[in-house]
Design an enzyme around this catalytic site. Structure first.
Site, PDB file in Angstrom:
ATOM      1  N   HIS A  18     -12.633  71.574 -67.646  1.00 50.02           N
ATOM      2  CA  HIS A  18     -12.286  70.151 -67.755  1.00 50.02           C
ATOM      3  C   HIS A  18     -12.074  69.553 -66.355  1.00 50.02           C
ATOM      4  O   HIS A  18     -12.549  68.453 -66.057  1.00 50.02           O
ATOM      5  CB  HIS A  18     -11.009  69.982 -68.594  1.00 50.02           C
ATOM      6  CG  HIS A  18     -11.155  70.473 -70.002  1.00 50.02           C
ATOM      7  ND1 HIS A  18     -11.098  69.641 -71.092  1.00 50.02           N
ATOM      8  CD2 HIS A  18     -11.378  71.716 -70.497  1.00 50.02           C
ATOM      9  CE1 HIS A  18     -11.256  70.351 -72.193  1.00 50.02           C
ATOM     10  NE2 HIS A  18     -11.433  71.610 -71.855  1.00 50.02           N
ATOM     11  N   ASP A 120      -9.076  62.797 -70.721  1.00 51.21           N
ATOM     12  CA  ASP A 120      -9.773  63.874 -71.403  1.00 51.21           C
ATOM     13  C   ASP A 120      -9.830  63.578 -72.903  1.00 51.21           C
ATOM     14  O   ASP A 120      -8.827  63.164 -73.497  1.00 51.21           O
ATOM     15  CB  ASP A 120      -9.026  65.191 -71.151  1.00 51.21           C
ATOM     16  CG  ASP A 120      -9.885  66.398 -71.425  1.00 51.21           C
ATOM     17  OD1 ASP A 120     -10.340  66.540 -72.582  1.00 51.21           O
ATOM     18  OD2 ASP A 120     -10.127  67.171 -70.497  1.00 51.21           O
TER      19      ASP A 120
END
Ligand code: UDP
Length: 480
Positions: A18, A120
């Site tokens: 990520h 995210d």
């Protein structure tokens, strides 16, 4: 005040894959003249600085801020305990984020005001906070479009009686409830979280609700490209009309960088061991199999031995990343039989963490034995390196099916880990099926290159994203 300079706050889930893709996006926005603040948890930021002391100097346009995840410093934040992290982020980090953004709102007259958040796509509490404080937000799901679509279709799978499945279910049974995948998807290819007996499994529920919640953001970013996942993107856009497919981000960022690629910041949580590059320099062209299972995968001692036997028996040279926490219960070197260790020392190289993009680009690399993490998959395809896929969890099961069956850029070894299979797969990849796999990987690598080059689909989608972010700042009105 109805105008503020564009300033994006980027907030990744604190995990390697990520952080890598969101930092690449941060760099691209920065190159587009947009101010960026990158928000890490304290723990992650500390690790990043420890392995890359130059991180802060790497791109002056990016500021780093940190926020607490409220776990003890020695909490392992591992795969097995990922729910601790997730719960803590939702209960403790969320109000901290709210306070931070409310502070940013009060400074809207200054250059500091955050005019857009890119959060995210599995941290949807950030969407709630952004909507509360009146800052536009775009969700960025860092995994494949195909996995996102499979999660989105979770309710349809249940309605169609295809989930949950019984213990003795035929894992090769075709799945029919996910539009666009009817021709090739089997039970075993569903994201791993579907391998549970109850629909109310906490991890599965968390991902399903994060997936639905993404629609509360005003835009949606995916690290993919139209020529790779176009049919699935069409399905997604029916529900998320403002979807920006801007990947592969590592290649896209490189294309946009005018300076030397060496100036890219390294975002590894582990210290890279570059001695393997010297070792690769002395190996023949396309002779080495790169073996790495990413940042999260954990294997048992038995699996380690099966891979080890398979590698040694295949007589192929290999570069193997054995993270300090790769083997469940910590690897005990003494358990590797000495004849295997000697054979491995002859034609193998081991590191704790590799400079993966550089490794994949090295002329000595001929194949990649991977866990099919999405970043690794894109990095391998772009480097023209075909794969053997041994998926561990989340999106990796479906990624590996696409690699083997749809894109035909590798061999899918999911759910098998015995020395015979490992040896046979390596021989097929490096010899038997080499030509056809290299041909189709090169074709997709070219499509990827075209998509991130001027006028390509990802290039244009990013231009649109940057433009939309700029226009968000023009109508930015402080609400507090
Ligand atoms: N990576 C690396 N060195 C290694 C292993 C992995 O730099 O030795 C990087 C890799 O290039 C990729 C990321 O770590 O960008 C792993 O992300 P991925 O999505 O493939 O898998 P995850 O770690 O999230 O399971």
């Amino acid at each position: 005040m109805d105008k503020a300079p564009p300033h994006v706050l980027i907030f990744p889930f604190p995990a390697q894959g990520h952080i890598n893709s969101m930092l690449r996006l941060a760099n691209m926005l920065c190159l587009a003249g947009i101010q960026v603040t990158f928000l890490n948890t304290d723990h992650t930021h500390h690790r990043l600085l420890r392995s890359n002391p130059d991180l802060l100097a790497a791109r002056p346009g990016i500021r780093f801020r940190t926020i607490s995840d409220d776990l003890q410093p020695d909490h392992p934040r591992s795969t097995a305990l990922v729910m601790d992290l997730y719960d803590s982020l939702r209960s403790v980090t969320k109000p901290l984020l709210r306070a931070m953004l409310a502070g940013s709102g009060r400074r809207a007259e200054s250059d500091d005001a955050v005019t857009c958040i890119v959060a995210d796509g599995i941290l949807s509490f950030a969407i709630d906070v952004a909507n509360e404080v009146g800052i536009p937000i775009v969700a960025f799901r860092t995994a494949s479009a195909c996995s996102f679509w499979a999660f989105f279709c979770g309710p349809a799978l249940e309605a169609g009686g295809e989930f949950p499945f019984e213990d003795d279910a035929d894992m090769d049974h075709p799945i029919k409830s996910i539009p666009g995948m009817e021709a090739f998807l089997r039970h075993r290819d569903l994201p791993s979280f579907f391998r549970v007996k109850q629909l109310n499994d906490r991890l599965l529920q968390a991902v399903l609700s994060e997936t639905q919640n993404a629609s509360k953001a005003s835009g949606f970013i995916l690290n993919t490209f139209e020529d790779l996942e176009g049919p699935i993107l069409s399905h997604i856009r029916a529900h998320f009309p403002t979807t920006y497919a801007i990947g592969p981000l590592h290649a896209h960022l490189k294309y946009r960088l005018t300076e030397s690629v060496d100036s890219l910041p390294n975002s590894s949580l582990w210290t890279e061991d570059r001695t393997c590059m010297t070792w690769l320099d002395s190996q023949p062209n396309k002779s080495v199999l790169y073996v790495s299972f990413g940042s999260f995968t954990v294997i048992t001692r038995d699996e380690l031995l099966e891979f080890w036997h398979g590698l040694v028996n295949s007589h192929t040279r290999f570069l193997w990343v054995i993270r300090p926490d790769l083997v469940d219960g910590r690897g005990d070197e003494g358990q590797i039989p000495s004849e295997l260790r000697e054979a491995a020392d002859e034609r193998g190289c081991f590191v704790g963490w590799a400079p993966q993009e550089d490794v994949l680009a090295h002329s000595a690399i001929g194949g990649f034995l991977t866990h099919s993490g999405w970043n690794s998959t894109l990095e391998s395809v772009c480097a023209g390196v075909p794969m053997i896929c041994w998926p561990f969890f989340v999106d990796q099961q479906i990624n590996s099916r696409y690699v083997g069956e749809v894109w035909k850029v590798g061999l899918d070894m999911k759910d098998r880990c015995d020395r015979r299979t490992v040896e046979m797969m390596i021989k097929e990849l490096m010899e038997g099926k080499r030509e056809e796999l290299v041909r189709s990987t090169a074709r997709i690598a070219n499509l990827a290159k075209r998509s991130v080059s001027q006028g390509g689909s990802s290039y244009m989608n990013f231009e649109k994203l940057a433009e939309d972010i700029r226009s968000m700042s023009q109508r930015f009105i402080r609400l507090m």
